[in-house]
Scaffold this motif. Structure first.
Motif, PDB file in Angstrom:
ATOM      1  N   LEU A  22       0.826  -1.230  -0.030  1.00 60.69           N
ATOM      2  CA  LEU A  22       0.054  -0.210   0.005  1.00 60.69           C
ATOM      3  C   LEU A  22       0.859   1.376  -0.034  1.00 60.69           C
ATOM      4  O   LEU A  22       0.652   2.217  -0.555  1.00 60.69           O
ATOM      5  N   HIS A  23       2.052   1.361   0.720  1.00 63.14           N
ATOM      6  CA  HIS A  23       2.836   2.288   0.592  1.00 63.14           C
ATOM      7  C   HIS A  23       3.425   2.479  -0.760  1.00 63.14           C
ATOM      8  O   HIS A  23       3.436   3.600  -1.325  1.00 63.14           O
ATOM      9  N   ALA A  24       3.906   1.720  -1.325  1.00 70.57           N
ATOM     10  CA  ALA A  24       4.185   1.517  -2.884  1.00 70.57           C
ATOM     11  C   ALA A  24       3.160   1.896  -3.770  1.00 70.57           C
ATOM     12  O   ALA A  24       3.467   2.804  -4.723  1.00 70.57           O
ATOM     13  N   LYS A  25       1.743   1.557  -3.540  1.00 73.93           N
ATOM     14  CA  LYS A  25       0.941   2.087  -4.331  1.00 73.93           C
ATOM     15  C   LYS A  25       0.475   3.499  -4.364  1.00 73.93           C
ATOM     16  O   LYS A  25       0.462   4.241  -5.295  1.00 73.93           O
ATOM     17  N   LEU A  26       0.646   4.073  -2.992  1.00 79.45           N
ATOM     18  CA  LEU A  26       0.297   5.218  -3.015  1.00 79.45           C
ATOM     19  C   LEU A  26       1.512   6.304  -3.537  1.00 79.45           C
ATOM     20  O   LEU A  26       1.290   7.091  -4.313  1.00 79.45           O
ATOM     21  N   HIS A  27       2.602   5.668  -3.238  1.00 77.18           N
ATOM     22  CA  HIS A  27       3.512   6.373  -3.740  1.00 77.18           C
ATOM     23  C   HIS A  27       3.891   6.518  -5.274  1.00 77.18           C
ATOM     24  O   HIS A  27       4.008   7.668  -5.743  1.00 77.18           O
ATOM     25  N   GLN A  28       3.152   5.620  -5.879  1.00 78.56           N
ATOM     26  CA  GLN A  28       3.204   5.545  -7.471  1.00 78.56           C
ATOM     27  C   GLN A  28       2.208   6.301  -7.803  1.00 78.56           C
ATOM     28  O   GLN A  28       2.357   7.274  -8.853  1.00 78.56           O
TER      29      GLN A  28
END
Length: 339
Positions: A22-28
């Motif tokens: 979820l961190h990676a998803k939001l960052h992207q």
């Protein structure tokens, strides 16, 4: 009532050194959609529920990569159901060392519409008074699906069906941003459980007198079980498509209106409108009526004016608000007050 609380407590207890999907998803998402640029001042609306806590945790964890300054805003409606909620969020802000702003409503009617209108008003006030350029909310993919269904049931057009957008202007220098629109409510729940975030269970969410709660707790589960397990994702994607198409049609209609409207702003050239598709005719008519301050329009009223585009001369409609009449005179549809 407007309160600010802050301290210098370390937030390391919040930001575990764990990078989830979820961190990676939001960052992207932030990079792809240019939603929250670096070094911005973010005011995060936190109710204490799972979606806003998930949003807060994610943004705090990403803060070092983006250089934001962040603060929490909490809106207390003053209802019995809100008792304890503000104190819960304030304690959270103090434990995490994040500036905290509180707004408490005076006597306010317990309706969804009144609460939503007040929340946005006070979030703008806090942002304006304290130099925040972005107001960030935890609306999710699930909220987007619910909004589409809610507006569809109310009879909204494509504008309403695509209403829950990634961002929109609140003022000339303050933007409302919803960065979790590809994240489901189930994902925010799992995230909160994973990091043991202290969710406040709002009893209002269980009140089936509210239409949105019935959609969330009864209609969507029924559609998932009986029609499509991916209904929320599909509805959210539909909303995204409708928003893009609506924006295109609205811009095209605006260009046409500029060529069709008379210099006195009360007349439309029928000959120009006769050459365009019905979908654009409706939008041009609606924009025209809005320009002359007729804003509360229903489908039938817009349709009555659209029908004048090809109507015989001297045809008219008197079904418009404000005692306004639309009448055909030669090549023009003319707006005037009834006598």
């Amino acid at each position: 009532m407007d309160k600010l609380c802050s301290n210098n407590t370390s937030i390391h207890n919040l930001s575990f050194k764990m990078w989830t999907n979820l961190h990676a998803k939001l960052h992207q998402t932030l990079k792809d959609r240019h939603l929250l640029p670096k070094e911005k001042n973010l005011l995060i609306a936190v109710s204490g529920g799972q979606d806003s806590l998930c949003l807060l945790k994610l943004l705090v964890d990403l803060q070092s990569k983006w250089g934001w300054k962040i603060a929490i805003a909490h809106c207390d409606h003053g209802w019995i159901s809100d008792i304890g909620m503000a104190a819960h969020v304030q304690e959270l802000s103090e434990n995490w060392g994040i500036p905290f702003y509180l707004k408490v409503a005076p006597m306010m009617k317990e309706t969804e519409a009144a609460a939503r209108k007040w929340r946005y008003q006070v979030l703008i006030e806090i942002a304006q008074n304290n130099g925040f350029t972005e107001v960030v909310t935890g609306h999710t993919l699930s909220d987007r699906a619910e909004t589409l269904l809610y507006n569809l049931i109310r009879g909204a057009g494509t504008d309403g069906l695509g209403a829950l957008t990634w961002q929109r202007s609140l003022t000339s220098n303050i933007t409302l941003v919803r960065p979790l629109l590809t994240v489901s409510r189930w994902e925010t729940w799992e995230f909160c459980q994973q990091f043991q975030l202290p969710i406040w269970e709002d009893i209002v969410n269980a009140n089936l007198d509210y239409a949105r709660n019935r959609i969330r707790q009864e209609l969507l589960p029924y559609l998932k079980d009986n029609f499509n397990p991916q209904i929320e994702t599909n509805l959210a994607q539909t909303s995204e498509v409708l928003k893009a198409e609506s924006d295109y049609l609205e811009a095209t209609a605006k260009t046409i209106l500029e060529t069709a409207i008379h210099a006195d702003k009360t007349q439309l050239n029928r000959l120009i409108l006769q050459t365009i598709p019905l979908a654009l005719q409706r939008r041009v008519i609606r924009q025209f009526l809005h320009q002359i301050t007729i804003r509360q329009l229903n489908f039938e009223q817009i349709e009555a004016v659209v029908n004048l585009i090809n109507a015989p001369r001297r045809s008219r409609t008197s079904s418009l608000p404000g005692n306004m009449i639309a009448e055909v005179q030669e090549d023009w549809i003319i707006m005037q007050k009834s006598t």
